[in-house]
Structure formats: structure tokens, C-alpha cells
Write a protein that holds these residues in place. Sequence first.
Motif, PDB file in Angstrom:
ATOM      1  N   MET A 145       4.898 -49.172  58.643  1.00 15.69           N
ATOM      2  CA  MET A 145       4.133 -49.549  59.826  1.00 15.69           C
ATOM      3  C   MET A 145       2.949 -48.584  60.022  1.00 15.69           C
ATOM      4  SD  MET A 145       5.941 -52.131  60.586  1.00 15.69           S
ATOM      5  CE  MET A 145       5.272 -52.633  62.165  1.00 15.69           C
ATOM      6  N   PHE A 146       1.958 -49.026  60.766  1.00 15.68           N
ATOM      7  CA  PHE A 146       0.807 -48.184  61.028  1.00 15.68           C
ATOM      8  C   PHE A 146       1.191 -47.078  62.008  1.00 15.68           C
ATOM      9  CE2 PHE A 146      -1.270 -52.017  59.494  1.00 15.68           C
ATOM     10  CZ  PHE A 146      -2.252 -51.488  58.657  1.00 15.68           C
ATOM     11  N   SER A 147       0.619 -45.886  61.782  1.00 14.11           N
ATOM     12  CA  SER A 147       0.962 -44.740  62.624  1.00 14.11           C
ATOM     13  C   SER A 147       0.205 -44.750  63.947  1.00 14.11           C
ATOM     14  CB  SER A 147       0.660 -43.435  61.875  1.00 14.11           C
ATOM     15  OG  SER A 147      -0.714 -43.375  61.517  1.00 14.11           O
ATOM     16  N   LYS A 148      -0.964 -45.402  63.975  1.00 13.83           N
ATOM     17  CA  LYS A 148      -1.772 -45.437  65.195  1.00 13.83           C
ATOM     18  C   LYS A 148      -2.347 -46.833  65.401  1.00 13.83           C
ATOM     19  CE  LYS A 148      -3.212 -40.572  64.925  1.00 13.83           C
ATOM     20  NZ  LYS A 148      -4.368 -39.655  64.807  1.00 13.83           N
ATOM     21  N   LYS A 149      -2.556 -47.175  66.681  1.00 16.22           N
ATOM     22  CA  LYS A 149      -3.081 -48.504  67.007  1.00 16.22           C
ATOM     23  C   LYS A 149      -4.494 -48.702  66.467  1.00 16.22           C
ATOM     24  CE  LYS A 149      -2.792 -52.456  69.333  1.00 16.22           C
ATOM     25  NZ  LYS A 149      -4.110 -53.017  69.130  1.00 16.22           N
ATOM     26  N   ASP A 150      -5.341 -47.659  66.517  1.00 11.68           N
ATOM     27  CA  ASP A 150      -6.715 -47.839  66.034  1.00 11.68           C
ATOM     28  C   ASP A 150      -6.749 -48.083  64.523  1.00 11.68           C
ATOM     29  OD1 ASP A 150      -5.964 -45.279  65.424  1.00 11.68           O
ATOM     30  OD2 ASP A 150      -7.831 -44.325  66.030  1.00 11.68           O
ATOM     31  N   SER A 151      -5.799 -47.475  63.795  1.00  4.81           N
ATOM     32  CA  SER A 151      -5.716 -47.725  62.352  1.00  4.81           C
ATOM     33  C   SER A 151      -5.275 -49.160  62.080  1.00  4.81           C
ATOM     34  CB  SER A 151      -4.742 -46.752  61.694  1.00  4.81           C
ATOM     35  OG  SER A 151      -5.179 -45.425  61.832  1.00  4.81           O
ATOM     36  N   GLU A 152      -4.296 -49.624  62.843  1.00  5.39           N
ATOM     37  CA  GLU A 152      -3.833 -51.009  62.695  1.00  5.39           C
ATOM     38  C   GLU A 152      -4.968 -51.986  62.992  1.00  5.39           C
ATOM     39  OE1 GLU A 152      -0.188 -53.917  64.209  1.00  5.39           O
ATOM     40  OE2 GLU A 152      -0.495 -51.957  65.147  1.00  5.39           O
ATOM     41  N   ASP A 153      -5.734 -51.707  64.036  1.00  2.66           N
ATOM     42  CA  ASP A 153      -6.858 -52.580  64.390  1.00  2.66           C
ATOM     43  C   ASP A 153      -7.906 -52.588  63.271  1.00  2.66           C
ATOM     44  OD1 ASP A 153      -5.638 -53.110  66.779  1.00  2.66           O
ATOM     45  OD2 ASP A 153      -6.843 -51.700  67.950  1.00  2.66           O
ATOM     46  N   LEU A 154      -8.172 -51.408  62.689  1.00  2.75           N
ATOM     47  CA  LEU A 154      -9.163 -51.300  61.622  1.00  2.75           C
ATOM     48  C   LEU A 154      -8.755 -52.146  60.421  1.00  2.75           C
ATOM     49  CD1 LEU A 154     -11.624 -49.985  60.191  1.00  2.75           C
ATOM     50  CD2 LEU A 154     -10.103 -48.094  59.565  1.00  2.75           C
ATOM     51  N   PHE A 155      -7.515 -52.019  59.981  1.00  2.06           N
ATOM     52  CA  PHE A 155      -7.047 -52.777  58.820  1.00  2.06           C
ATOM     53  C   PHE A 155      -6.943 -54.268  59.133  1.00  2.06           C
ATOM     54  CE2 PHE A 155      -6.297 -48.637  57.168  1.00  2.06           C
ATOM     55  CZ  PHE A 155      -6.192 -48.767  55.792  1.00  2.06           C
ATOM     56  N   SER A 156      -6.553 -54.597  60.368  1.00  3.64           N
ATOM     57  CA  SER A 156      -6.451 -56.003  60.750  1.00  3.64           C
ATOM     58  C   SER A 156      -7.819 -56.674  60.750  1.00  3.64           C
ATOM     59  CB  SER A 156      -5.808 -56.135  62.141  1.00  3.64           C
ATOM     60  OG  SER A 156      -4.469 -55.671  62.119  1.00  3.64           O
ATOM     61  N   ARG A 157      -8.836 -55.959  61.231  1.00  5.45           N
ATOM     62  CA  ARG A 157     -10.188 -56.519  61.233  1.00  5.45           C
ATOM     63  C   ARG A 157     -10.667 -56.839  59.827  1.00  5.45           C
ATOM     64  NH1 ARG A 157     -11.255 -52.445  65.059  1.00  5.45           N
ATOM     65  NH2 ARG A 157     -12.322 -51.151  63.484  1.00  5.45           N
ATOM     66  N   ASN A 158     -10.108 -56.078  58.850  1.00  3.91           N
ATOM     67  CA  ASN A 158     -10.509 -56.265  57.451  1.00  3.91           C
ATOM     68  C   ASN A 158      -9.479 -57.060  56.659  1.00  3.91           C
ATOM     69  OD1 ASN A 158     -13.099 -54.467  56.843  1.00  3.91           O
ATOM     70  ND2 ASN A 158     -11.871 -53.399  58.377  1.00  3.91           N
ATOM     71  N   LYS A 159      -8.668 -57.831  57.404  1.00  2.00           N
ATOM     72  CA  LYS A 159      -7.671 -58.738  56.796  1.00  2.00           C
ATOM     73  C   LYS A 159      -6.673 -57.999  55.900  1.00  2.00           C
ATOM     74  CE  LYS A 159     -10.616 -62.860  56.955  1.00  2.00           C
ATOM     75  NZ  LYS A 159     -11.608 -62.265  57.884  1.00  2.00           N
ATOM     76  N   LEU A 160      -6.279 -56.799  56.356  1.00  2.00           N
ATOM     77  CA  LEU A 160      -5.287 -55.999  55.632  1.00  2.00           C
ATOM     78  C   LEU A 160      -4.231 -55.460  56.610  1.00  2.00           C
ATOM     79  CD1 LEU A 160      -7.703 -53.960  53.306  1.00  2.00           C
ATOM     80  CD2 LEU A 160      -6.157 -55.806  52.596  1.00  2.00           C
ATOM     81  N   GLY A 161      -3.895 -56.280  57.592  1.00  2.00           N
ATOM     82  CA  GLY A 161      -3.039 -55.792  58.674  1.00  2.00           C
ATOM     83  C   GLY A 161      -1.548 -55.941  58.461  1.00  2.00           C
ATOM     84  N   THR A 162      -1.128 -56.483  57.309  1.00  2.00           N
ATOM     85  CA  THR A 162       0.302 -56.643  57.053  1.00  2.00           C
ATOM     86  C   THR A 162       0.653 -56.090  55.671  1.00  2.00           C
ATOM     87  OG1 THR A 162       0.146 -58.819  55.977  1.00  2.00           O
ATOM     88  CG2 THR A 162       0.289 -58.776  58.399  1.00  2.00           C
ATOM     89  N   PHE A 163       1.924 -55.868  55.460  1.00  2.00           N
ATOM     90  CA  PHE A 163       2.393 -55.362  54.170  1.00  2.00           C
ATOM     91  C   PHE A 163       1.987 -56.311  53.049  1.00  2.00           C
ATOM     92  CE2 PHE A 163       5.292 -54.846  50.664  1.00  2.00           C
ATOM     93  CZ  PHE A 163       5.528 -53.480  50.602  1.00  2.00           C
ATOM     94  N   GLN A 164       2.200 -57.616  53.258  1.00  2.00           N
ATOM     95  CA  GLN A 164       1.910 -58.565  52.189  1.00  2.00           C
ATOM     96  C   GLN A 164       0.423 -58.629  51.864  1.00  2.00           C
ATOM     97  OE1 GLN A 164       4.597 -60.090  50.596  1.00  2.00           O
ATOM     98  NE2 GLN A 164       2.981 -60.410  49.071  1.00  2.00           N
ATOM     99  N   LEU A 165      -0.424 -58.576  52.888  1.00  2.00           N
ATOM    100  CA  LEU A 165      -1.872 -58.580  52.650  1.00  2.00           C
ATOM    101  C   LEU A 165      -2.297 -57.328  51.887  1.00  2.00           C
ATOM    102  CD1 LEU A 165      -3.161 -59.928  56.090  1.00  2.00           C
ATOM    103  CD2 LEU A 165      -3.330 -61.094  53.869  1.00  2.00           C
ATOM    104  N   LEU A 166      -1.704 -56.201  52.233  1.00  2.00           N
ATOM    105  CA  LEU A 166      -2.020 -54.960  51.533  1.00  2.00           C
ATOM    106  C   LEU A 166      -1.560 -55.025  50.082  1.00  2.00           C
ATOM    107  CD1 LEU A 166      -1.027 -52.432  54.334  1.00  2.00           C
ATOM    108  CD2 LEU A 166      -3.301 -52.589  53.304  1.00  2.00           C
ATOM    109  N   TRP A 167      -0.360 -55.551  49.865  1.00  2.00           N
ATOM    110  CA  TRP A 167       0.175 -55.617  48.499  1.00  2.00           C
ATOM    111  C   TRP A 167      -0.648 -56.567  47.638  1.00  2.00           C
ATOM    112  CZ3 TRP A 167       3.717 -52.602  46.231  1.00  2.00           C
ATOM    113  CH2 TRP A 167       4.123 -52.967  44.935  1.00  2.00           C
TER     114      TRP A 167
END
Length: 255
Positions: free
Chosen positions: A1-23
Motif C-alpha cells: 500500500m502507499f505510505s502517504k496520500k499524496d503519493s497515492e494521488d500522484l500515482f493514481s493521476r498517472n494511472k499507476l494507483g493499484t498493484f496490478q497497474l504497477l505490475w
Amino acid sequence: MFSKKDSEDLFSRNKLGTFQLLWDNKTEWFEAPNSGSHENSWSGVSKITLEGQDFFIKKQKNYSKRNLIHPFGENLAQKEHKNITIFKRLNIPSLEAVFFNRVKKNGNDYAILITKALSSYTPLNEVETLVNTRALNLAARRTIIFHTAKLIALSHENKVKIQSLYSKHVFVHDSLIQGQACMDNEAPCKFIDLERARLSYFDKSSFLKDVETFSRRTKSWSQSDRLYFLIHYLGEKKVTQQVRDYINKLKSISK
């Protein structure tokens, strides 16, 4: 899981907000993947830039190592994330974890660990090349050695053994290389690659082995540099009997 909300928002904005999207995200490997000890086991690292921020993404599949506590294998990404958390709790400068998760699916074990890139830092092994080209003056070299010694001493004071301590596992702030002082909120040196680090409450010789290994692998350092390192690692201001005794201990295990 993301350690901070701003990091989660950053990755989500770039369509990388989930484990599967990252993988599923295909990025060129920053380092060639390492094969594990058994079939269909690997670990690889890629680098990604999102909105001007750099991150390293470590992906592992079925990548584990057996030890006494984990006879069936310990997931190494999870171990590194745990060590990053321990280092943060002990105030030992190291990487900042942005994301970690582990998923078991169809008989496979997948893990992702994301850390912030140390953009203002340079690996100590690269700094050593400046010594060889004489692009680093004596004052800057001694300052870097001093802070390196203090970083390793801090880990040992907190009963943390780094293990397999290469100079490339210590990052130096670029201001030190330029002969300047660090900003107050920046650590002069930081550890990376914490997969093998462990707490060691009873085996004092393990810390000695850290120092011996590190000394052996900083090949460009002169004997004077190594002595300067030991003096400050031991918290002394000059060569004392404690320093002499420690040198003899190092010699005894390097034979």
C-alpha cells in the motif's frame, strides 16, 4: 500500500494507483533482473519519473531466501520494506518507501516495493572515482569519510548490521562533493539496498565484519583515509589505544 496520500494521488493521476497497474506497467529495467534460487524466480528494478519526481520500482516474482527463522523462504522485498521501516524508526538515514504490497496468485508470489530516488545523492563508489582523478580535494574527501564513518557507526550503535556492505550502498549528498555543507533537513549520507540488513543484539563481531568488508571494498582509499575513517567510526579524535586494538581485530579477521 502507499505510505502517504499524496503519493497515492500522484500515482493514481498517472494511472499507476493499484498493484496490478504497477505490475503491468512496462518500463525498461534500470538493472538487469536477478534470477532467484529456483525456477521462475526473479527480481528487477526500473526507474520512473512522474511529474518531475523520480522513483525506483522493484518488482519480484517468487523471490525469497531461506534462513533459520524462515525455513521455507522469506520474501526479500518484504524484508527490505521492513528494514526501511526499522531504519526510519531508529533515525538511521536511508531510503523512503512510497509503496509496498505483496500478492499471491495462481501459485506465484508477487511483490512490489517503490522508493523515492535519491536525486541529490551520489553512490560512494562513484565518488571514489573522483579521488582517482584528483577531482576531489582533501577537505571534501575527509568530510565524506567522516560522515560515512558516522553513518555506519550509527547503525551499529542501534544494533543494526548492514551485511555485504559495499561502497555503492552508501549515498553521499552532492553538496559534500562540492565542498559545501548540507542543508539542515538533509542527511549527509544515506544507506540503500537494505535487503540483507538485520538487527544483531548479541553478535558484536558482526559489526566488526561490516567494517572489515567496507574497508576492503573502498579500494581507492589510502591508508591515511582508512585510519581517518576508523578514528571517527570509533568516536575518537586521534589515534588511541582503542583505535590500535580495533585495527588488530580487523587484521585478524581479514587473514
